[in-house]
Scaffold this active site. Sequence first.
Site, PDB file in Angstrom:
ATOM      1  N   LYS A 109      41.382  47.328  41.323  1.00 46.50           N
ATOM      2  CA  LYS A 109      42.487  47.147  42.256  1.00 46.50           C
ATOM      3  C   LYS A 109      43.848  47.073  41.565  1.00 46.50           C
ATOM      4  O   LYS A 109      44.420  48.082  41.193  1.00 46.50           O
ATOM      5  CB  LYS A 109      42.234  45.947  43.167  1.00 46.50           C
ATOM      6  N   ASP A 156      33.308  38.522  39.573  1.00 49.04           N
ATOM      7  CA  ASP A 156      33.884  39.713  40.189  1.00 49.04           C
ATOM      8  C   ASP A 156      35.338  39.379  40.515  1.00 49.04           C
ATOM      9  O   ASP A 156      35.626  38.686  41.489  1.00 49.04           O
ATOM     10  CB  ASP A 156      33.102  40.071  41.454  1.00 49.04           C
ATOM     11  N   PHE A 173      31.174  40.424  48.589  1.00 49.12           N
ATOM     12  CA  PHE A 173      31.385  41.881  48.625  1.00 49.12           C
ATOM     13  C   PHE A 173      31.637  42.342  47.200  1.00 49.12           C
ATOM     14  O   PHE A 173      32.549  41.855  46.529  1.00 49.12           O
ATOM     15  CB  PHE A 173      32.581  42.248  49.501  1.00 49.12           C
TER      16      PHE A 173
END
Length: 385
Positions: free
Chosen positions: A238, A209, A124
């Site tokens: 985040k 990532d 993702f």
Amino acid sequence: MPTYARADIAFERGEGAWLWATDGRRYLDFGAGVAVNALGHCHPRLVKALTDQAAALWHCSNLYRVPGQERVAAKLVAKTFADTVFFCNSGAEANECAIKMARKHYHDAGQPERNQIICATGAFHGRTLATVAAGGQEKHLKGFDPAMPGFVHVPFGNLNALRAAITGQTCAILVEPVQGEGGVVPGDPDYLRRLRTTADEFGLLLIFDEVQTGMGRTGRLFAHEHVGVAPDIMALAKGLGGGFPVGACLATEKAASGMTAGTHGSTFGGNPLAMAVAETVLDVMAEPGFLARVEAMGASLRAGLGRVCAKHPTVIETVRGLGLMLGLKARIPNTDLVAKLMANGLITIPAGDNVVRLLPPLIIGEAEIDEALSILDRTLSEVKP
């Protein structure tokens, strides 16, 4: 728009690892806004940094120097493999920048045909057209055809399949060191190390990532530090803002050689408010003992989960993860278990592979861990598989 299957609950206040709903009920937050509230809710230093900056300057655009960006970039460069940083607003944007950077690098090197990126199944990377194509999951791609070309998928952890997929069109490898949305699946250390040697062997760029794994989540500032390898490009978001929207794409000078004036941009990326908060997050995490404590709390939570889940083998199949990024692979629908845990006062997050994620704030303590384990034990006792 009804794009979220929202739980029928609204929160109005938070402090540390706790949230209070509008009906006055208190919940222990082991979701942290999906690994975002790294320092918990309303951390006093973050509140002060944001309010002080709000009284001075909110936005001036990237047409001018932004001193906060310069300070945060310098701190990120000092702590990482990187030489340069682009600031944006989210993890998807950070991955978009990484994708563009890899393609532009080879275009400017006289190899425009090298524009394909090898990605992992179960990944993702965001919800934009490019990042859902990079993630490759049918549930995210369905209805948005045609999928953006330029991405090849091989099984996560399978180095032989990855090497077999490399062609003269390949420019980069893009993976999460720990797959988050895919079910909290840590990459085998040897696999991650061999990604680096494979990239070097074939002259490719390696992109990690670390949107979910970065900023202390696994007990190191970045997850790739556990295996002693560094990427050429890294996407970050985040926890970087501790709850304030901010993302960053870090790179070596060589990898970013094609990112010249006018090739990329962001109206809000790196605005003074975001930079004030991100700098404070970095400063807090740089304090002596912070990351060691995260690692210790992660070990404590992992051990406790092992004890509790061993009592309920008909409900929980296994515990996996790294640091304070842990997952319970359930034998009942994970969404049902998430709902039952919330009803008992513990917030968790569903993930792929029927996993329940536990992503507490990094400031979590033993008392909150004990409370979470007690709620989990009680909930699993109530479940009928």
